[in-house]
Design an enzyme around this catalytic site. Structure first.
Site, short mmCIF file in Angstrom:
data_model
loop_
_atom_site.label_atom_id
_atom_site.label_comp_id
_atom_site.label_asym_id
_atom_site.label_seq_id
_atom_site.Cartn_x
_atom_site.Cartn_y
_atom_site.Cartn_z
N GLY A 109 7.78 -7.17 -0.67
CA GLY A 109 7.56 -7.94 -1.74
C GLY A 109 6.16 -7.70 -2.92
N HIS A 110 6.15 -8.37 -3.74
CA HIS A 110 5.01 -8.11 -4.65
C HIS A 110 3.76 -8.36 -4.30
CE1 HIS A 110 3.95 -12.41 -5.74
NE2 HIS A 110 5.09 -12.51 -5.37
N ASP A 111 2.87 -7.52 -4.81
CA ASP A 111 1.55 -7.60 -4.55
C ASP A 111 0.91 -7.47 -3.15
OD1 ASP A 111 0.10 -8.30 -7.25
OD2 ASP A 111 1.92 -9.69 -7.02
N THR A 112 1.98 -7.06 -2.32
CA THR A 112 1.78 -6.67 -0.64
C THR A 112 0.63 -5.37 -0.71
OG1 THR A 112 3.36 -8.06 0.28
CG2 THR A 112 2.83 -6.08 1.20
N CYS A 152 2.38 -10.88 -1.19
CA CYS A 152 0.89 -11.02 -1.24
C CYS A 152 0.44 -10.97 0.05
CB CYS A 152 0.59 -12.40 -1.78
SG CYS A 152 0.92 -12.48 -3.63
#
Length: 309
Positions: free
Chosen positions: A217-220, A237
Site C-alpha cells: 500500500g501507499h507510503d509504506t 503507511c
C-alpha cells in the site's frame, strides 16, 4: 512532495482561493501527509479530533477548515474543504500527463537494462543499470528503480493510493502525487502491485525479495533484505524494518511498524505494531510460541468436557 521552487504563502492561497494567517512571503517548500511532514510542508486537517496533531506536527503550514490560534513560527491556510484543496494543489504541482509512447522519451534507462516486450514505462521514470523487466510490467510516472533489479511479468508499480473520503454523494479520492522507489538488488515477482505514495514515497529497500501476488500500500516503507512471500497484503503507511520475513497470506493493518528481523508466519493478521527479533502467528497477532500453546489447549477442550461429564 517538494515543489519545483519555494512558493510564498500568498501564492499558495491564490492557487486554492482561500484566505490565510501568516506573512505573505512565508516560505512553502512542499506538501505531505502528517506522518512524513517536514518544516516547510503543508499538511491538511479537516476534523477537530486531529487539529492538535496537525498544528503540533513538523509541518509549518496547516491547511485547516477553521481559523484557530496559529502556533508561533507557522502559518494557516483557511479552507472550507481542506481535502478538496489538497487535491487542487496535487493537480497543480503534479498534474497527470498522458503518455504518447510505450516507453516515455523522458524516462532514463541505465546501461545493460533489458525491457521485454509490452512493458509500459511512464514519464520521468528512472531505471538503473543491469535491470530486467519481464513482459507486461507497468511502471507509472516518476517511479525510481535502482541497479540490478528484476521485476516479473504483470507487476504494476505506481498505481494510486487507496485513500477516500466518504461524502453524501459517494467516495472522493485523495489524489496521489507521490512515487514508488525501488532500491538496488530488489527482486519483485509476477502480478505484484506497489502503490505510489499520496505525497511521499513508497519504498522497497535494497536486497529485498518479493514473491508473486503481493500488494504493498501507499507510503509504506520496507527495509533492506526482507523476504515477503506470496499473497501477502501490506496496508498503507506501514514501516517494515530490515530483514523481516513475512510468510504467505500475511495481512497488515495500516500505520504500524514491524521490527527488524521479525518473522511473521503464514496467514497471520498483523493488527498492531510488533517488536523485532521474534516470531509471530495468528489473528490477532501474538508471539507464535504463545499462540501455538493456546491452539494446543483448545484441542484439549473436548477431552476436558468428557471428564467433567
Amino acid at each position: 512532495m517538494k515543489f519545483p521552487r519555494i512558493h510564498s504563502l500568498k501564492e499558495i492561497a491564490e492557487i486554492i482561493g482561500c484566505h490565510y494567517v501568516g506573512a505573505d512571503d512565508f516560505a512553502v517548500h512542499g506538501m505531505n501527509e502528517i506522518h512524513v511532514v517536514e518544516p516547510g510542508d503543508i499538511v491538511f486537517v479537516d476534523h477537530p479530533k486531529y487539529y492538535d496533531k496537525a498544528l503540533q506536527s513538523a509541518a509549518t503550514i496547516v491547511l485547516i477548515n477553521k481559523e484557530v490560534d496559529c502556533p508561533e513560527g507557522k502559518a494557516l491556510l483557511i479552507s472550507d474543504d481542506p481535502f478538496r484543496d489538497f487535491n487542487v494543489l496535487t493537480k497543480h504541482f503534479r498534474p497527470f500527463v498522458a503518455a504518447n509512447a510505450s516507453i516515455s522519451t523522458s524516462a532514463q534507462i541505465g546501461e545493460g537494462t533489458v525491457i521485454q516486450p509490452n512493458c509500459f514505462i511512464g514519464n520521468n521514470v528512472s531505471i538503473g543499470k543491469n535491470c530486467l523487466l519481464h513482459a507486461n510490467v507497468i511502471v507509472y510516472d516518476n517511479t525510481v528503480i535502482g541497479d540490478n533489479v528484476i521485476i516479473h511479468s504483470g507487476t504494476v508499480l505506481g498505481a494510486d493510493a487507496f485513500y477516500y473520503k466518504k461524502r453524501p454523494e459517494g467516495f472522493d479520492q485523495l489524489l496521489s502525487g507521490g512515487r514508488v522507489v525501488i532500491e538496488d538488488h530488489v527482486g519483485i515477482g509476477a502480478l505484484c502491485t506497489i502503490d505510489k505514495g499520496v505525497t511521499g514515497d513508497t519504498t522497497i529497500g535494497a536486497g529485498t525479495k518479493i514473491d508473486n501476488q503481493v500488494h504493498v500500500g501507499h507510503d509504506t516503507v520496507i527495509g533492506k533484505k526482507c523476504l515477503i512471500a506470496s499473497q501477502t497484503g501490506i496496508a498503507g503507511c506501514v514501516v517494515i524494518e530490515d530483514e523481516v520475513t513475512l510468510w504467505g497470506q500475511v495481512g497488515t493493518t495500516s500505520g504500524i511498524t514491524i521490527g527488524a528481523k521479525a518473522v511473521v508466519l503464514g496467514q497471520t493478521g498483523v493488527t498492531k505494531s510488533i517488536e523485532g527479533g521474534k516470531s509471530y502467528f495468528g489473528t490477532p497477532v501474538e508471539e507464535s510460541r504463545e499462540k501455538l500453546k493456546q491452539l494446543a489447549n483448545v484441542k484439549r477442550i473436548p477431552d476436558l468436557l468428557n471428564k467433567l461429564k
